[in-house]
Enzyme design. Sequence first.
Site, short mmCIF file in Angstrom:
data_model
loop_
_atom_site.label_atom_id
_atom_site.label_comp_id
_atom_site.label_asym_id
_atom_site.label_seq_id
_atom_site.Cartn_x
_atom_site.Cartn_y
_atom_site.Cartn_z
N SER A 1 0.83 -1.20 0.00
CA SER A 1 0.00 0.00 0.00
C SER A 1 0.87 1.26 0.00
O SER A 1 1.70 1.43 -0.87
CB SER A 1 -0.96 -0.04 1.20
OG SER A 1 -1.97 0.91 1.07
N TYR A 2 0.70 2.14 1.01
CA TYR A 2 1.51 3.37 1.03
C TYR A 2 2.98 3.07 1.26
O TYR A 2 3.84 3.93 1.01
CB TYR A 2 1.00 4.34 2.10
CG TYR A 2 1.49 5.76 1.87
CD1 TYR A 2 0.78 6.62 1.04
CD2 TYR A 2 2.66 6.23 2.45
CE1 TYR A 2 1.23 7.91 0.80
CE2 TYR A 2 3.12 7.50 2.22
CZ TYR A 2 2.40 8.34 1.40
OH TYR A 2 2.86 9.62 1.14
N ASP B 1 -8.14 -6.39 -5.53
CA ASP B 1 -8.04 -5.11 -4.85
C ASP B 1 -8.45 -4.00 -5.80
O ASP B 1 -7.89 -3.86 -6.89
CB ASP B 1 -6.60 -4.89 -4.38
CG ASP B 1 -6.38 -3.51 -3.75
OD1 ASP B 1 -7.36 -2.92 -3.27
OD2 ASP B 1 -5.22 -3.06 -3.74
#
Length: 474
Positions: A190-191, A387
């Site tokens: 993710s980040y 996702d």
Amino acid sequence: MVNSKWSQILFKDIITLAALFLCNIILAFTTDHQQEQDRIGTALPGQNFNINFEHYSGYITVNKDVGRTLFYWFIEADHIDPTSKPLLLWFNGGPGCSSIAYGEAEEIGPFHINSDGNTLHLNPYSWNQVANILLIDSPVGVGFSYSNASSDILNNGDKRTTEDSLIFLLKWFERFPRYKETDFFISGESYAGHYVPQLSQVIVKHNSATKQNSINLKGYMVGNALTDDFHDQLGMFQFMWTNGMISDQTFKLLNLRCDFQSVKHPSESCEKIWEIAEKELGNIDPYSIFATPCHANDNQMVKGKHRVGNLRTVYDPCTSKHSTTYFNLPEVQRILHVHPDHRPAKWQTCSVVVAINWKDSPRTVLNIYRELIPTGLRIWMFSGNTDAVLPVTSTRYSIDALKLPTVSPWRAWYDDGEVAGWTQEYAGLTFVNVRGAGHEVPLHRPKLALALFKSFLAGTSMQTLEPPTLRTAS
């Protein structure tokens, strides 16, 4: 006179050597003492199974002036000689989400939390079967990490997070010197698509500036990673539309009104069409579009959907609820060596305060890939294909933008004779798609995630089926 002079010089040399020897003894004693203080020597609350590995938790101060301090949990490899296995540093994203909450408790760690929030079970696909795992709550204000200056929590950003992570690592290796020569890798999701390449970049620069305290970085791997604002949004909209989640009209307006230039600061017209898109999506988990929502936690899921621009900063399946219960238990915090004067009033999986006050976030990290690929680091990107937040389409657009030559073409990879996903190898980068996995690949497809990690560590291609042998007529 001469003998006296040389005697004085010799005496000084002896004193100097003795002082150095004494300093080394003191340093070794201090290091051993700190390690022993951090060692978790008893079973965790709710742990009714035995383990054959050591694990440690504690703090590393990265800024003494303000007392900025990061919490870590280090889990050694389940092996007779853990130093013979690689060392992995894992980040979760957000920004503002705890690697203890997600990475350890529901993804790659050995200690997973049961639905009662009080007991544990052993993860049969823990990554510490093949590597030592180091998890940190980063940046300050996340999980158990803290600062004596309250303003620190309001001033996090990519640059300071990277600088603090490098300081953390250098100090951590001082506390655990036996791992200095171990092959070192970085991973996250993710980040962490920002954290991981950014930290890899500063480590490479650090190593080129000094050989004495160099870090034995061998490569990095990111999953469902925030990489490039333009391609991330382009791929997100396309993924939602091709999977029948939004209307044709909404798809067209998203492409028209959202400029693809800033995930963090979308325009007002872009925000309005996003509101329509979210209504069309319905009550699904966009981080895993085919998964059943956590009905036991519906209220928190609805109220807890905070976004930084178009990226939600809080992923809240039921596993997150269990973590919240467990890590707020006083006995758990005591055994994990959480400082009683600095423990949060309420431990949270993600800090919304950190997320909404984030100061700097470059629109792309593709420039870092272009810089690091020629260095020979092992670089992999993986993506769960269910996702919708940072989907496989986004990652493929970003890789395509690098314009890398193909080394091995697109093909299926297998696990136990079944298609586990698809992969393609480029000059300097490997991409792996994991079939049926959401945003947190090790959560949704733990067995496949471990197979992926093993291949990454070995630097080998994902397993493919041999073509069937053709029978000839007798």
